[in-house]
Write a protein that holds these residues in place. Structure first.
Motif, PDB file in Angstrom:
ATOM      1  N   HIS A 108     -19.362   7.809  32.155  1.00 17.15           N
ATOM      2  CA  HIS A 108     -19.834   6.426  32.044  1.00 17.15           C
ATOM      3  C   HIS A 108     -19.995   6.034  30.577  1.00 17.15           C
ATOM      4  CE1 HIS A 108     -21.766   6.436  36.336  1.00 17.15           C
ATOM      5  NE2 HIS A 108     -20.453   6.412  36.355  1.00 17.15           N
ATOM      6  N   ALA A 109     -20.512   6.960  29.770  1.00 12.32           N
ATOM      7  CA  ALA A 109     -20.685   6.684  28.340  1.00 12.32           C
ATOM      8  C   ALA A 109     -19.340   6.468  27.659  1.00 12.32           C
ATOM      9  CB  ALA A 109     -21.432   7.837  27.679  1.00 12.32           C
ATOM     10  N   LEU A 110     -18.348   7.248  28.045  1.00 12.25           N
ATOM     11  CA  LEU A 110     -17.014   7.105  27.471  1.00 12.25           C
ATOM     12  C   LEU A 110     -16.411   5.756  27.837  1.00 12.25           C
ATOM     13  CD1 LEU A 110     -15.289   8.941  25.699  1.00 12.25           C
ATOM     14  CD2 LEU A 110     -14.211   9.838  27.772  1.00 12.25           C
ATOM     15  N   GLY A 111     -16.676   5.318  29.061  1.00 11.40           N
ATOM     16  CA  GLY A 111     -16.226   3.994  29.459  1.00 11.40           C
ATOM     17  C   GLY A 111     -16.911   2.902  28.665  1.00 11.40           C
ATOM     18  N   THR A 112     -18.175   3.113  28.357  1.00 12.75           N
ATOM     19  CA  THR A 112     -18.942   2.117  27.604  1.00 12.75           C
ATOM     20  C   THR A 112     -18.441   1.978  26.165  1.00 12.75           C
ATOM     21  OG1 THR A 112     -20.953   2.376  28.925  1.00 12.75           O
ATOM     22  CG2 THR A 112     -21.224   1.549  26.687  1.00 12.75           C
ATOM     23  N   ILE A 113     -18.190   3.112  25.500  1.00  9.90           N
ATOM     24  CA  ILE A 113     -17.834   3.025  24.075  1.00  9.90           C
ATOM     25  C   ILE A 113     -16.351   2.769  23.844  1.00  9.90           C
ATOM     26  CG2 ILE A 113     -19.733   4.560  23.474  1.00  9.90           C
ATOM     27  CD1 ILE A 113     -17.517   6.687  22.777  1.00  9.90           C
TER      28      ILE A 113
ATOM     29  N   LYS B 167      -7.264   9.763  21.046  1.00  9.13           N
ATOM     30  CA  LYS B 167      -6.913   9.156  19.760  1.00  9.13           C
ATOM     31  C   LYS B 167      -6.066   7.891  19.924  1.00  9.13           C
ATOM     32  CE  LYS B 167      -7.443  13.338  16.961  1.00  9.13           C
ATOM     33  NZ  LYS B 167      -8.103  14.103  18.042  1.00  9.13           N
ATOM     34  N   PRO B 168      -5.084   7.865  20.853  1.00  2.00           N
ATOM     35  CA  PRO B 168      -4.344   6.611  21.049  1.00  2.00           C
ATOM     36  C   PRO B 168      -5.216   5.470  21.550  1.00  2.00           C
ATOM     37  CG  PRO B 168      -3.121   8.467  21.938  1.00  2.00           C
ATOM     38  CD  PRO B 168      -4.479   8.977  21.610  1.00  2.00           C
ATOM     39  N   ASP B 169      -6.388   5.822  22.093  1.00  2.00           N
ATOM     40  CA  ASP B 169      -7.330   4.800  22.563  1.00  2.00           C
ATOM     41  C   ASP B 169      -8.301   4.376  21.465  1.00  2.00           C
ATOM     42  OD1 ASP B 169      -6.805   4.874  25.667  1.00  2.00           O
ATOM     43  OD2 ASP B 169      -6.949   6.968  25.028  1.00  2.00           O
ATOM     44  N   GLY B 170      -8.128   4.937  20.268  1.00  2.00           N
ATOM     45  CA  GLY B 170      -8.969   4.559  19.140  1.00  2.00           C
ATOM     46  C   GLY B 170     -10.255   5.349  19.016  1.00  2.00           C
ATOM     47  N   LEU B 171     -10.371   6.450  19.773  1.00  2.00           N
ATOM     48  CA  LEU B 171     -11.579   7.266  19.727  1.00  2.00           C
ATOM     49  C   LEU B 171     -11.288   8.627  19.106  1.00  2.00           C
ATOM     50  CD1 LEU B 171     -13.093   6.589  23.280  1.00  2.00           C
ATOM     51  CD2 LEU B 171     -13.829   5.582  21.118  1.00  2.00           C
ATOM     52  N   ASP B 172     -12.174   9.077  18.231  1.00  2.00           N
ATOM     53  CA  ASP B 172     -12.062  10.418  17.666  1.00  2.00           C
ATOM     54  C   ASP B 172     -13.442  10.865  17.210  1.00  2.00           C
ATOM     55  OD1 ASP B 172     -12.497   9.148  15.201  1.00  2.00           O
ATOM     56  OD2 ASP B 172     -10.363   9.023  14.759  1.00  2.00           O
ATOM     57  N   ALA B 173     -13.502  11.880  16.346  1.00  2.00           N
ATOM     58  CA  ALA B 173     -14.782  12.470  15.947  1.00  2.00           C
ATOM     59  C   ALA B 173     -15.727  11.481  15.277  1.00  2.00           C
ATOM     60  CB  ALA B 173     -14.533  13.658  15.018  1.00  2.00           C
ATOM     61  N   LYS B 174     -15.198  10.419  14.699  1.00  2.00           N
ATOM     62  CA  LYS B 174     -16.057   9.424  14.047  1.00  2.00           C
ATOM     63  C   LYS B 174     -16.964   8.719  15.054  1.00  2.00           C
ATOM     64  CE  LYS B 174     -13.063   5.346  14.308  1.00  2.00           C
ATOM     65  NZ  LYS B 174     -12.183   5.913  15.363  1.00  2.00           N
ATOM     66  N   ASP B 175     -16.595   8.786  16.325  1.00  2.00           N
ATOM     67  CA  ASP B 175     -17.358   8.101  17.368  1.00  2.00           C
ATOM     68  C   ASP B 175     -18.370   9.013  18.051  1.00  2.00           C
ATOM     69  OD1 ASP B 175     -15.828   5.476  17.457  1.00  2.00           O
ATOM     70  OD2 ASP B 175     -14.204   6.919  17.769  1.00  2.00           O
ATOM     71  N   LEU B 176     -18.564  10.214  17.498  1.00  2.00           N
ATOM     72  CA  LEU B 176     -19.427  11.192  18.148  1.00  2.00           C
ATOM     73  C   LEU B 176     -20.857  10.681  18.331  1.00  2.00           C
ATOM     74  CD1 LEU B 176     -19.842  14.044  19.305  1.00  2.00           C
ATOM     75  CD2 LEU B 176     -20.316  14.826  16.973  1.00  2.00           C
TER      76      LEU B 176
ATOM     77  N   VAL C 296     -23.751  17.597  22.471  1.00  2.00           N
ATOM     78  CA  VAL C 296     -22.990  17.277  21.263  1.00  2.00           C
ATOM     79  C   VAL C 296     -21.689  18.076  21.228  1.00  2.00           C
ATOM     80  CG1 VAL C 296     -22.976  17.422  18.739  1.00  2.00           C
ATOM     81  CG2 VAL C 296     -25.024  16.605  19.932  1.00  2.00           C
ATOM     82  N   LYS C 297     -21.766  19.349  21.590  1.00  2.00           N
ATOM     83  CA  LYS C 297     -20.565  20.202  21.591  1.00  2.00           C
ATOM     84  C   LYS C 297     -19.524  19.687  22.590  1.00  2.00           C
ATOM     85  CE  LYS C 297     -20.688  24.208  23.696  1.00  2.00           C
ATOM     86  NZ  LYS C 297     -20.970  25.617  24.033  1.00  2.00           N
ATOM     87  N   PHE C 298     -19.966  19.350  23.790  1.00  2.00           N
ATOM     88  CA  PHE C 298     -19.033  18.878  24.808  1.00  2.00           C
ATOM     89  C   PHE C 298     -18.457  17.510  24.438  1.00  2.00           C
ATOM     90  CE2 PHE C 298     -22.032  21.349  27.783  1.00  2.00           C
ATOM     91  CZ  PHE C 298     -21.369  22.534  27.520  1.00  2.00           C
ATOM     92  N   ALA C 299     -19.304  16.663  23.883  1.00  2.00           N
ATOM     93  CA  ALA C 299     -18.833  15.328  23.472  1.00  2.00           C
ATOM     94  C   ALA C 299     -17.777  15.458  22.379  1.00  2.00           C
ATOM     95  CB  ALA C 299     -20.013  14.478  22.978  1.00  2.00           C
ATOM     96  N   ARG C 300     -18.008  16.357  21.431  1.00  2.00           N
ATOM     97  CA  ARG C 300     -17.044  16.583  20.364  1.00  2.00           C
ATOM     98  C   ARG C 300     -15.720  17.117  20.936  1.00  2.00           C
ATOM     99  NH1 ARG C 300     -19.933  19.359  17.210  1.00  2.00           N
ATOM    100  NH2 ARG C 300     -20.384  17.782  15.606  1.00  2.00           N
ATOM    101  N   ALA C 301     -15.825  18.021  21.908  1.00  2.00           N
ATOM    102  CA  ALA C 301     -14.618  18.588  22.515  1.00  2.00           C
ATOM    103  C   ALA C 301     -13.786  17.515  23.197  1.00  2.00           C
ATOM    104  CB  ALA C 301     -15.008  19.660  23.522  1.00  2.00           C
ATOM    105  N   VAL C 302     -14.433  16.553  23.820  1.00  2.00           N
ATOM    106  CA  VAL C 302     -13.717  15.458  24.481  1.00  2.00           C
ATOM    107  C   VAL C 302     -13.017  14.589  23.445  1.00  2.00           C
ATOM    108  CG1 VAL C 302     -14.017  13.329  25.812  1.00  2.00           C
ATOM    109  CG2 VAL C 302     -15.228  15.406  26.502  1.00  2.00           C
ATOM    110  N   LEU C 303     -13.696  14.291  22.351  1.00  2.00           N
ATOM    111  CA  LEU C 303     -13.153  13.377  21.352  1.00  2.00           C
ATOM    112  C   LEU C 303     -12.074  13.996  20.471  1.00  2.00           C
ATOM    113  CD1 LEU C 303     -16.458  11.666  20.133  1.00  2.00           C
ATOM    114  CD2 LEU C 303     -14.687  10.644  21.583  1.00  2.00           C
ATOM    115  N   GLU C 304     -12.105  15.337  20.340  1.00  2.00           N
ATOM    116  CA  GLU C 304     -11.203  15.986  19.381  1.00  2.00           C
ATOM    117  C   GLU C 304      -9.983  16.620  20.025  1.00  2.00           C
ATOM    118  OE1 GLU C 304     -13.594  18.667  17.064  1.00  2.00           O
ATOM    119  OE2 GLU C 304     -14.434  17.069  15.828  1.00  2.00           O
ATOM    120  N   ARG C 305      -9.716  16.332  21.290  1.00  2.00           N
ATOM    121  CA  ARG C 305      -8.531  16.922  21.936  1.00  2.00           C
ATOM    122  C   ARG C 305      -7.278  16.386  21.297  1.00  2.00           C
ATOM    123  NH1 ARG C 305      -9.416  18.416  28.167  1.00  2.00           N
ATOM    124  NH2 ARG C 305      -7.384  19.228  27.741  1.00  2.00           N
TER     125      ARG C 305
END
Length: 290
Positions: free
Chosen positions: A169-174, A243-252, A281-290
């Motif tokens: 849900h958070a990923l959908g929000t941001i 990353k193609p959706d505009g999300l990466d580690a900067k959005d952690l 934080v670790k899991f969120a980073r793993a999602v964003l940095e794939r």
């Protein structure tokens, strides 16, 4: 949306009024309009659940719950999903699979009824999702997916979802990420971590996935299920990188902040294994940095 509309049509309150808070305080859900639910995707199970998920005007994801939201009638016809694009067939199908997995492994779902609905849903989905994606006119595969999604909906209605949905849900929000894709990516980030805490039920899930667990310990079988889940994501063509959706580690930071919002925290709490802040934080980073 139709479920919330049936409630909103019964009084003068704004739709945001029904949003669930961390302490589960919501106003009464009046209902004078009946709902007949006819799903055209095989994923959410919304046709049989007491949950509504919607968005505020600022795109923030909201959800609410109450027995009056459950449709009075649900009609399942797999022919209505024949035209569903492969990307949506995959994403919605994975949403249903995550429903079933989270319901059977979460704190509230430790009972025979949830296990019965959830395990049957996992079996149907895992045997037919790839076929439905690659052979979209296969009505038998489509039927398995639709029934699997409905059974998974019945599982979460009794057993709830958990951390993958709180994060999703958070990923959908941001980032506006499709719900099914979001929850699948999030569960994949910590599936093995969950297995370590409750290997027995994850062993049963692996078996329902079609994995031969003979000769394996519960932990080994559960980890095989984690590998199968990851394989399935790739096999059905789910885009793994954000990353193609505009999300990466900067959005952690804002991702983590959204995970800890009042609407998502109950789902984090439902996870069988309780995460610490550093885990999130670790899991969120793993999602964003794939």
């Amino acid at each position: 949306t139709a479920k919330l509309a049936s409630v909103a049509a019964s009084d003068n309150l704004k739709a945001e009024t029904y949003a669930l808070t961390y302490d589960f305080q919501i106003p009464p859900l009046p209902k004078s309009v009946k709902t007949i639910a006819i799903p055209t995707t095989a994923g959410t199970g919304a046709e049989v659940t007491a949950v509504g998920v919607y968005s505020a005007l600022d795109k923030k994801k909201l959800w609410t719950s109450g027995f009056r939201l459950t449709p009075e009638t649900a009609l399942l016809d797999p022919a209505l999903t024949l035209g569903l694009p492969a990307s949506l067939t995959a994403a919605t199908g994975l949403d249903a699979l995550v429903h079933a997995i989270e319901a059977t492994t979460g704190k509230p779902g430790n009972n025979p009824m949830v296990q019965a609905f959830g395990m049957q849903a996992i079996q149907l989905i895992c045997r037919s999702l790839e076929n439905a994606v690659k052979n979209p006119e296969n009505l038998e595969a489509r039927g398995d997916m639709m029934l699997g999604a409905t059974l998974a909906g019945m599982a979460i209605d009794a057993g709830d979802t958990a951390m993958a949905h709180g994060m999703g849900h958070a990923l959908g929000t941001i980032g506006g990420i499709h719900h099914g894709r979001a929850v699948a990516l999030c569960l994949d980030a910590f599936y093995s971590w969950n297995v370590e805490a409750c290997p027995d039920v994850h062993s049963k899930i692996a078996q329902a996935m079609g994995i031969d667990i003979s000769g394996k310990t519960s932990l080994e079988a559960g980890m095989a299920g984690a590998e199968e889940f990851s394989r399935l994501l790739s096999e059905v063509g789910l885009p793994l990188s954000l990353k193609p959706d505009g999300l990466d580690a900067k959005d952690l930071d804002r991702f983590v902040e959204s995970i800890y919002s009042p609407g998502n925290l109950p789902l984090i709490d439902f996870n069988y294994r309780e995460p610490k802040k550093e885990d999130i934080v670790k899991f969120a980073r793993a999602v964003l940095e794939r």
